[in-house]
Design a protein around this motif. Structure first.
Motif, PDB file in Angstrom:
ATOM      1  N   VAL A  79       0.857  -1.186   0.000  1.00 30.79           N
ATOM      2  CA  VAL A  79       0.000   0.000   0.000  1.00 30.79           C
ATOM      3  C   VAL A  79       0.891   1.233   0.000  1.00 30.79           C
ATOM      4  O   VAL A  79       1.932   1.264   0.678  1.00 30.79           O
ATOM      5  CB  VAL A  79      -0.954  -0.004   1.221  1.00 30.79           C
ATOM      6  CG1 VAL A  79      -0.168  -0.079   2.519  1.00 30.79           C
ATOM      7  CG2 VAL A  79      -1.841   1.226   1.234  1.00 30.79           C
ATOM      8  N   ALA A  80       0.508   2.236  -0.772  1.00 31.78           N
ATOM      9  CA  ALA A  80       1.282   3.477  -0.851  1.00 31.78           C
ATOM     10  C   ALA A  80       0.929   4.383   0.318  1.00 31.78           C
ATOM     11  O   ALA A  80      -0.192   4.335   0.840  1.00 31.78           O
ATOM     12  CB  ALA A  80       1.001   4.178  -2.179  1.00 31.78           C
ATOM     13  N   PRO A  81       1.872   5.221   0.764  1.00 30.58           N
ATOM     14  CA  PRO A  81       1.567   6.157   1.850  1.00 30.58           C
ATOM     15  C   PRO A  81       0.383   7.058   1.492  1.00 30.58           C
ATOM     16  O   PRO A  81       0.303   7.612   0.398  1.00 30.58           O
ATOM     17  CB  PRO A  81       2.856   6.965   1.982  1.00 30.58           C
ATOM     18  CG  PRO A  81       3.931   6.060   1.467  1.00 30.58           C
ATOM     19  CD  PRO A  81       3.294   5.288   0.362  1.00 30.58           C
ATOM     20  N   GLY A  82      -0.572   7.155   2.413  1.00 27.64           N
ATOM     21  CA  GLY A  82      -1.762   7.976   2.176  1.00 27.64           C
ATOM     22  C   GLY A  82      -2.895   7.246   1.490  1.00 27.64           C
ATOM     23  O   GLY A  82      -4.012   7.766   1.409  1.00 27.64           O
ATOM     24  N   GLU A  83      -2.667   6.047   0.996  1.00 30.43           N
ATOM     25  CA  GLU A  83      -3.721   5.288   0.316  1.00 30.43           C
ATOM     26  C   GLU A  83      -4.715   4.723   1.336  1.00 30.43           C
ATOM     27  O   GLU A  83      -4.325   4.247   2.398  1.00 30.43           O
ATOM     28  CB  GLU A  83      -3.090   4.151  -0.482  1.00 30.43           C
ATOM     29  CG  GLU A  83      -4.099   3.300  -1.245  1.00 30.43           C
ATOM     30  CD  GLU A  83      -3.434   2.153  -1.999  1.00 30.43           C
ATOM     31  OE1 GLU A  83      -4.177   1.333  -2.591  1.00 30.43           O
ATOM     32  OE2 GLU A  83      -2.186   2.065  -1.989  1.00 30.43           O
ATOM     33  N   VAL A  84      -5.998   4.786   1.009  1.00 23.54           N
ATOM     34  CA  VAL A  84      -7.052   4.245   1.871  1.00 23.54           C
ATOM     35  C   VAL A  84      -7.558   2.938   1.254  1.00 23.54           C
ATOM     36  O   VAL A  84      -7.964   2.916   0.083  1.00 23.54           O
ATOM     37  CB  VAL A  84      -8.210   5.249   2.040  1.00 23.54           C
ATOM     38  CG1 VAL A  84      -9.302   4.647   2.922  1.00 23.54           C
ATOM     39  CG2 VAL A  84      -7.697   6.553   2.653  1.00 23.54           C
ATOM     40  N   LEU A  85      -7.530   1.877   2.025  1.00 23.80           N
ATOM     41  CA  LEU A  85      -7.918   0.558   1.527  1.00 23.80           C
ATOM     42  C   LEU A  85      -9.411   0.310   1.721  1.00 23.80           C
ATOM     43  O   LEU A  85     -10.043   0.887   2.614  1.00 23.80           O
ATOM     44  CB  LEU A  85      -7.132  -0.522   2.274  1.00 23.80           C
ATOM     45  CG  LEU A  85      -5.602  -0.476   2.124  1.00 23.80           C
ATOM     46  CD1 LEU A  85      -4.958  -1.511   3.035  1.00 23.80           C
ATOM     47  CD2 LEU A  85      -5.188  -0.712   0.669  1.00 23.80           C
TER      48      LEU A  85
END
Length: 299
Positions: free
Chosen positions: A139-145
């Protein structure tokens, strides 16, 4: 004048005798061999022929070579050969059957590669061990799953995860910790769970994340009248409890043996809505690993 010449001749003969000139052996006019051996080593036979001590008669004109030692500088270290043995050169010469092998080893064999071994302070060098890959983020920094997806976040520092809102065990040294990216909100948002062996946090989206202790799980699971189906977490817990506490299925871990179980194990409940809901995600964590992951709902 005559007297002077006679005196000179006499002096010349005396000088020649003093210099030990080699004189013919035998009668006048007979060809005699010159022998370099000292006079005391020479014996003559009845005919006047020279005989070298030992009984052998040298041929005319033959030079008797001096004996040469083959021992060398450190020859005293080599055991002496018994009488009748071949010369030393034959004893130390390479055997014919090994000549081809030696030549092949020296000419036809390529040099062997030397393994690259770490030096005395090789342990100070950085990098991963051979054959072990570094963990990677999913997951990339700041990404919301999306809800129900568990991501791996390796680049984030703890200060970037938000505020710590809970730990397990609740008191003492924490094995597991949960961080809330926005603790003032009740909307679904990113939460981070730390304590995994690979050093990476696990990221989930939830409105509420709660830890559950092993003792509380036993209280609910073993309660009289609880006929709910056994989940993956229930089954996995029984195996861990048996190994840690030595008791079978359906039996609580004895109080005196709960130390390792309560320290290493934790249940995690992930709710999509604040205050509960019709579904949730249940995780079982133990000793730095994610043991089970299961979506649950109200039946």
């Amino acid at each position: 004048m005559r007297t002077g010449r006679g005196s000179s001749a006499l002096l010349a003969c005396l000088a020649l005798s003093a210099c030990q000139m080699a004189l013919p052996l035998g009668g006048a006019g007979q060809g005699a061999a010159q022998v370099d051996a000292p006079v005391e080593d020479i014996v003559t036979d009845g005919a006047g022929e020279a005989i070298v001590e030992g009984g052998e008669t040298p041929d005319a004109g033959e030079q008797i070579p001096p004996e040469v030692s083959k021992a060398g500088l450190f020859g005293f270290l080599r055991p002496k050969e018994p009488v009748g043995v071949e010369a030393e050169d034959a004893a130390f010469a390479p055997r014919p059957e090994t000549l081809g092998v030696e030549q092949e080893l020296t000419e036809g064999t390529p040099p062997q590669a030397t393994p690259n071994k770490p030096g005395l302070f090789g342990f100070l060098a950085g990098g991963q061990s051979a054959g072990v890959e570094a963990p990677k983020s999913t997951v990339a920094p700041g990404e919301v799953l999306p809800f129900g997806t568990i991501g791996i976040a390796c680049e984030l520092k703890k200060r970037d995860m938000g505020k710590e809102i809970g730990q397990s065990p609740e008191k003492g040294r924490a094995s597991w910790t949960v961080y809330d990216s926005d603790p003032q909100s009740t909307a679904p948002r990113s939460h981070f769970i730390t304590g995994f062996a690979d050093g990476c946090a696990r990221q989930v989206t939830a409105s509420l994340v709660m830890f559950g202790a092993a003792e509380f799980h036993e209280f609910l699971r073993y309660a009289e009248g609880n006929d709910a189906p056994w989940t993956d977490a229930d089954k996995a817990y029984e195996k861990i409890k048996r190994q840690s506490c030595g008791v079978g299925r359906g039996t609580p871990c004895p109080a005196g043996q709960r130390g390792a179980l309560d320290q290493n194990l934790a249940f995690v409940t992930i709710y999509p809505q604040f205050g509960g809901g019709s579904e949730w995600i249940e995780l079982l964590l133990n000793a730095g690993e994610l043991v089970s992951e299961e979506r649950r709902d109200v039946e």
